[in-house]
Design an enzyme around this catalytic site. Structure first.
Site, mmCIF file in Angstrom:
data_model
loop_
_atom_site.group_PDB
_atom_site.id
_atom_site.type_symbol
_atom_site.label_atom_id
_atom_site.label_comp_id
_atom_site.label_asym_id
_atom_site.label_seq_id
_atom_site.Cartn_x
_atom_site.Cartn_y
_atom_site.Cartn_z
ATOM 1 N N HIS A 72 0.962 -1.233 0.040
ATOM 2 C CA HIS A 72 0.064 0.007 0.050
ATOM 3 C C HIS A 72 0.923 1.324 0.088
ATOM 4 O O HIS A 72 1.766 1.223 0.882
ATOM 5 C CB HIS A 72 -0.944 0.085 1.144
ATOM 6 C CG HIS A 72 -2.056 -1.159 1.353
ATOM 7 N ND1 HIS A 72 -2.998 -1.005 2.289
ATOM 8 C CD2 HIS A 72 -2.250 -1.919 0.294
ATOM 9 C CE1 HIS A 72 -3.825 -2.141 1.804
ATOM 10 N NE2 HIS A 72 -3.429 -2.683 0.782
ATOM 11 N N TYR A 203 -8.773 4.881 8.114
ATOM 12 C CA TYR A 203 -8.927 5.307 9.502
ATOM 13 C C TYR A 203 -10.017 6.602 9.786
ATOM 14 O O TYR A 203 -9.854 7.517 9.340
ATOM 15 C CB TYR A 203 -7.676 5.937 10.059
ATOM 16 C CG TYR A 203 -6.520 4.735 10.336
ATOM 17 C CD1 TYR A 203 -5.572 4.515 9.101
ATOM 18 C CD2 TYR A 203 -6.305 4.304 11.525
ATOM 19 C CE1 TYR A 203 -4.674 3.358 9.260
ATOM 20 C CE2 TYR A 203 -5.107 3.272 11.568
ATOM 21 C CZ TYR A 203 -4.455 3.007 10.429
ATOM 22 O OH TYR A 203 -3.458 2.197 10.581
ATOM 23 N N PRO A 295 -2.853 0.134 19.140
ATOM 24 C CA PRO A 295 -2.574 -0.674 17.746
ATOM 25 C C PRO A 295 -2.933 0.642 16.509
ATOM 26 O O PRO A 295 -2.514 0.378 15.452
ATOM 27 C CB PRO A 295 -3.613 -1.800 17.698
ATOM 28 C CG PRO A 295 -4.673 -1.542 18.695
ATOM 29 C CD PRO A 295 -3.897 -0.929 19.805
ATOM 30 N N LYS A 299 2.432 -0.237 14.927
ATOM 31 C CA LYS A 299 3.798 -0.208 15.369
ATOM 32 C C LYS A 299 4.355 -1.613 16.227
ATOM 33 O O LYS A 299 5.496 -1.943 16.140
ATOM 34 C CB LYS A 299 4.294 0.939 16.017
ATOM 35 C CG LYS A 299 4.125 2.357 15.376
ATOM 36 C CD LYS A 299 5.255 2.369 14.486
ATOM 37 C CE LYS A 299 5.311 3.222 13.390
ATOM 38 N NZ LYS A 299 5.067 2.729 11.886
ATOM 39 N N TYR A 387 4.425 6.443 9.877
ATOM 40 C CA TYR A 387 3.800 5.415 9.697
ATOM 41 C C TYR A 387 4.577 4.134 8.928
ATOM 42 O O TYR A 387 4.103 3.214 9.300
ATOM 43 C CB TYR A 387 2.397 5.745 8.789
ATOM 44 C CG TYR A 387 1.523 4.733 8.848
ATOM 45 C CD1 TYR A 387 0.407 4.489 9.896
ATOM 46 C CD2 TYR A 387 1.379 3.920 7.681
ATOM 47 C CE1 TYR A 387 -0.691 3.817 9.849
ATOM 48 C CE2 TYR A 387 0.302 2.838 7.744
ATOM 49 C CZ TYR A 387 -0.578 2.824 8.757
ATOM 50 O OH TYR A 387 -1.541 1.555 8.527
HETATM 51 P P1 RFL Z 1 3.696 -11.784 21.515
HETATM 52 O O1 RFL Z 1 3.323 -11.859 19.936
HETATM 53 O O2 RFL Z 1 2.898 -11.402 22.520
HETATM 54 O O3 RFL Z 1 4.548 -13.047 21.648
HETATM 55 C C1 RFL Z 1 5.114 -13.217 23.178
HETATM 56 C C2 RFL Z 1 5.078 -15.024 23.105
HETATM 57 O O4 RFL Z 1 5.510 -15.442 24.544
HETATM 58 C C3 RFL Z 1 4.622 -16.391 24.901
HETATM 59 N N1 RFL Z 1 4.688 -16.570 26.525
HETATM 60 C C4 RFL Z 1 5.285 -17.408 27.271
HETATM 61 N N2 RFL Z 1 6.148 -18.497 26.833
HETATM 62 C C5 RFL Z 1 6.796 -19.111 27.497
HETATM 63 N N3 RFL Z 1 6.403 -19.227 28.764
HETATM 64 C C6 RFL Z 1 5.808 -18.107 29.320
HETATM 65 N N4 RFL Z 1 5.557 -17.751 30.538
HETATM 66 C C7 RFL Z 1 5.124 -17.186 28.488
HETATM 67 N N5 RFL Z 1 4.298 -16.218 28.411
HETATM 68 C C8 RFL Z 1 4.051 -15.879 27.348
HETATM 69 C C9 RFL Z 1 3.212 -16.226 24.398
HETATM 70 O O5 RFL Z 1 2.205 -17.333 24.484
HETATM 71 C C10 RFL Z 1 3.655 -15.572 23.062
HETATM 72 O O6 RFL Z 1 3.595 -16.677 22.107
HETATM 73 O O7 RFL Z 1 5.076 -10.822 21.543
HETATM 74 P P2 RFL Z 1 6.205 -10.171 20.523
HETATM 75 O O8 RFL Z 1 7.051 -11.433 20.122
HETATM 76 O O9 RFL Z 1 6.926 -9.299 21.261
HETATM 77 O O10 RFL Z 1 5.386 -9.501 19.444
HETATM 78 C C11 RFL Z 1 4.536 -8.324 19.753
HETATM 79 C C12 RFL Z 1 3.459 -8.442 18.721
HETATM 80 O O11 RFL Z 1 2.529 -9.614 18.643
HETATM 81 C C13 RFL Z 1 2.694 -7.153 19.029
HETATM 82 O O12 RFL Z 1 3.255 -5.957 19.282
HETATM 83 C C14 RFL Z 1 1.589 -6.962 17.764
HETATM 84 O O13 RFL Z 1 0.659 -7.814 17.594
HETATM 85 C C15 RFL Z 1 1.055 -5.500 17.981
HETATM 86 N N6 RFL Z 1 -0.042 -5.160 16.793
HETATM 87 C C16 RFL Z 1 0.587 -4.463 15.457
HETATM 88 N N7 RFL Z 1 1.617 -4.528 15.420
HETATM 89 C C17 RFL Z 1 2.155 -3.950 14.293
HETATM 90 O O14 RFL Z 1 3.505 -3.934 14.062
HETATM 91 N N8 RFL Z 1 1.393 -3.812 13.126
HETATM 92 C C18 RFL Z 1 0.056 -3.981 13.174
HETATM 93 O O15 RFL Z 1 -0.881 -3.737 12.569
HETATM 94 C C19 RFL Z 1 -0.478 -4.367 14.630
HETATM 95 N N9 RFL Z 1 -2.010 -4.443 14.675
HETATM 96 C C20 RFL Z 1 -1.463 -5.375 16.925
HETATM 97 C C21 RFL Z 1 -2.304 -4.820 16.052
HETATM 98 C C22 RFL Z 1 -1.975 -5.920 18.126
HETATM 99 C C23 RFL Z 1 -3.416 -6.004 18.383
HETATM 100 N N10 RFL Z 1 -3.726 -6.796 19.597
HETATM 101 C C24 RFL Z 1 -4.463 -8.045 19.475
HETATM 102 C C25 RFL Z 1 -3.318 -6.196 20.830
HETATM 103 C C26 RFL Z 1 -3.552 -5.209 16.141
HETATM 104 C C27 RFL Z 1 -4.084 -5.705 17.390
HETATM 105 C C28 RFL Z 1 -5.493 -6.040 17.393
HETATM 106 C C1 PHB Z 2 -4.613 -4.932 11.350
HETATM 107 O O1 PHB Z 2 -4.878 -5.028 9.879
HETATM 108 O O2 PHB Z 2 -4.878 -5.639 12.030
HETATM 109 C C2 PHB Z 2 -4.407 -3.421 11.464
HETATM 110 C C3 PHB Z 2 -4.212 -2.228 10.527
HETATM 111 C C4 PHB Z 2 -3.659 -1.139 10.788
HETATM 112 C C5 PHB Z 2 -3.685 -0.676 12.427
HETATM 113 C C6 PHB Z 2 -3.928 -1.871 13.319
HETATM 114 C C7 PHB Z 2 -4.349 -3.084 13.010
HETATM 115 O O3 PHB Z 2 -3.354 0.346 12.710
#
Ligand code: RFL
Ligand code: PHB
Length: 394
Positions: A72, A203, A295, A299, A387
């Site tokens: 995009h 957005y 979110p 980032k 972004y």
């Molecule tokens: P994670 O992905 O939470 O992974 C951590 C892992 O550790 C495990 N764990 C354990 N393992 C062993 N022993 C224990 N005691 C443990 N406790 C926990 C967990 O089961 C898990 O598998 O962290 P990590 O690797 O730092 O990654 C971070 C990302 O997952 C997170 O920042 C993103 O998902 C945030 N996020 C977004 N980030 C982006 O860069 N672009 C996006 O578009 C974006 N959209 C989002 C998002 C997060 C969202 N939610 C659900 C909060 C959209 C949403 C809705």
């Molecule tokens: C997503 O596609 O899950 C998504 C996209 C943009 C955001 C957050 C989440 O800012």
């Protein structure tokens, strides 16, 4: 058991770190308390910065992302019934974002680690960390949740275990500072089986609250709605979700939101959080274990992958020449960039959500900000630069 680097957590941070270390000839063991099916099926991030895409490609795990991801060049900000495109590609001199789901990255990295003989223990229990201020820190865990306790003796432990994992609390409270902001809203996210309604992410700031139109593939769309933190997903029938999405995404020139069956829905909380330092003795935190962003700026995963790049370089310097200076500077190096992403995520969140505590003055300022950022080249360029992702050394 022995290894050079013990990694707690098989999220994007832990798996990418293990892979980068493998490419540098450094051994690691990953332990994860969820099953492989669970980590590969959890729906989270979707938007990858250019730097994340470059990292995936440089690490040799980007092939499917380049084939299936969507590229995009812009995003739309929608308010007062009008859409305004931010042409990020033009404003940044050629940067773009890639839409490719986090769980697909997890699948690609898991497959690469296992293919290369990597050790990942899924579904473990009772994980604990020991002797962090010695040269031989240890991880204890049960490979089968009710089985015997195992111990991994490591040179270093990396806490890639997300916000609720056991690593961060191991930094003694007297040297640990936690910065936190909670928001007075959450997101309700859905996946729907429908064709895309717009060519790029939208957005929307609407009087009824924020809405986001994102995508996963030409057949599956991802949408979000701002909801109250006390709300319950049981209150949101599919009909109510669609009615609200139509209302918040409507435009003065008849935008057509295409509906489809909702195949997943959940509510996620929003917070900003940073811990400092991100290290203690032989323990290093990376990703959500050390920082959380709301979110809205897309980032979180990008930051997690940036942390492990810095960490992998520090560990490489240590193993190739015994130098510890890069490892000592890990927190300082990461936090400079993390705080800018925290700022940007807070900014996007504040600009786009309806805060019911806002006075009419604050609401007018919010709309003025949106008007400014969509009409001033300088303001638009700043949003686009953040972004699509700040450079690693900014
Ligand atoms: P994670 O992905 O939470 O992974 C951590 C892992 O550790 C495990 N764990 C354990 N393992 C062993 N022993 C224990 N005691 C443990 N406790 C926990 C967990 O089961 C898990 O598998 O962290 P990590 O690797 O730092 O990654 C971070 C990302 O997952 C997170 O920042 C993103 O998902 C945030 N996020 C977004 N980030 C982006 O860069 N672009 C996006 O578009 C974006 N959209 C989002 C998002 C997060 C969202 N939610 C659900 C909060 C959209 C949403 C809705
Ligand atoms: C997503 O596609 O899950 C998504 C996209 C943009 C955001 C957050 C989440 O800012």
């Amino acid at each position: 058991m022995r290894t050079q680097v013990g990694i707690i957590g098989a999220g994007p941070a832990g798996l990418m770190l293990s892979h980068l270390l493998y490419l540098q000839g450094i051994e690691s063991i990953v332990i994860e308390n969820r099953t492989r099916e669970e980590i590969e099926g959890t729906i989270r991030a979707g938007v990858l910065e250019q730097g994340t895409v470059d990292l995936m490609n440089a690490a040799g795990v980007g092939e499917r992302m380049m084939r299936e991801g969507q590229f995009h060049h812009g995003i739309e900000l929608r308010f007062n019934g009008n859409g305004h495109r931010i042409n990020m590609y033009e404003l940044t001199g050629g940067k773009q974002v890639t839409v490719y789901a986090q769980h697909e990255i997890i699948k690609d990295l898991t497959a690469a680690r296992l293919h290369n003989g990597g050790q990942i223990y899924f579904g473990v229990g009772d994980v604990s960390l020991h002797d962090l201020d010695t040269n031989s820190p240890k991880i204890r865990f049960r490979p089968d949740k009710d089985g015997e306790l195992h111990e991994i003796s490591c040179n270093f432990i990396t806490g890639c275990d997300g916000f609720h994992g056991p690593s961060r609390p191991m930094i003694p409270a007297n040297i640990r500072t936690e910065f936190q902001k909670k928001y007075s809203f959450c997101w309700l996210g859905i996946l729907t089986q429908a064709p895309s309604s717009a060519p790029e992410l939208v957005y929307a700031n609407h009087d009824r609250g924020f809405a986001l139109l994102s995508t996963r593939s030409p057949e599956i769309q991802r949408l979000y709605l701002q909801v109250d933190p006390k709300d319950d997903i049981a209150n949101w029938s599919d009909d109510r979700i669609w009615t609200e999405l139509h209302a918040r995404l409507e435009t003065n020139n008849g935008f057509n939101l295409i509906e489809g069956p909702i195949i997943q829905k959940n509510i996620v909380s929003m917070r900003s959080f940073v811990v400092s330092p991100m290290q203690y003795g032989r323990l290093f935190l990376a990703g959500d274990a050390a920082h959380i962003v709301p979110p809205t700026g897309a980032k979180g995963m990008n930051l997690a992958l940036a942390d492990v790049q810095v960490l992998a370089r520090g560990l490489q310097a240590y193993y190739s020449s015994g130098k510890t200076v890069e490892l000592e500077r890990y927190t300082e190096k990461c936090l400079r960039r993390i705080w800018k992403a925290e700022r940007f995520s807070w900014y996007m969140t504040s600009m786009l959500h309806r805060d019911h505590q806002h006075t009419p003055f604050e609401r007018a300022i919010q709309l003025a900000e949106l008007d400014y950022v969509t009409s001033s080249r300088a303001a638009g360029a700043s949003l686009a630069e953040n972004y699509t992702g700040l450079p690693m050394d900014l």
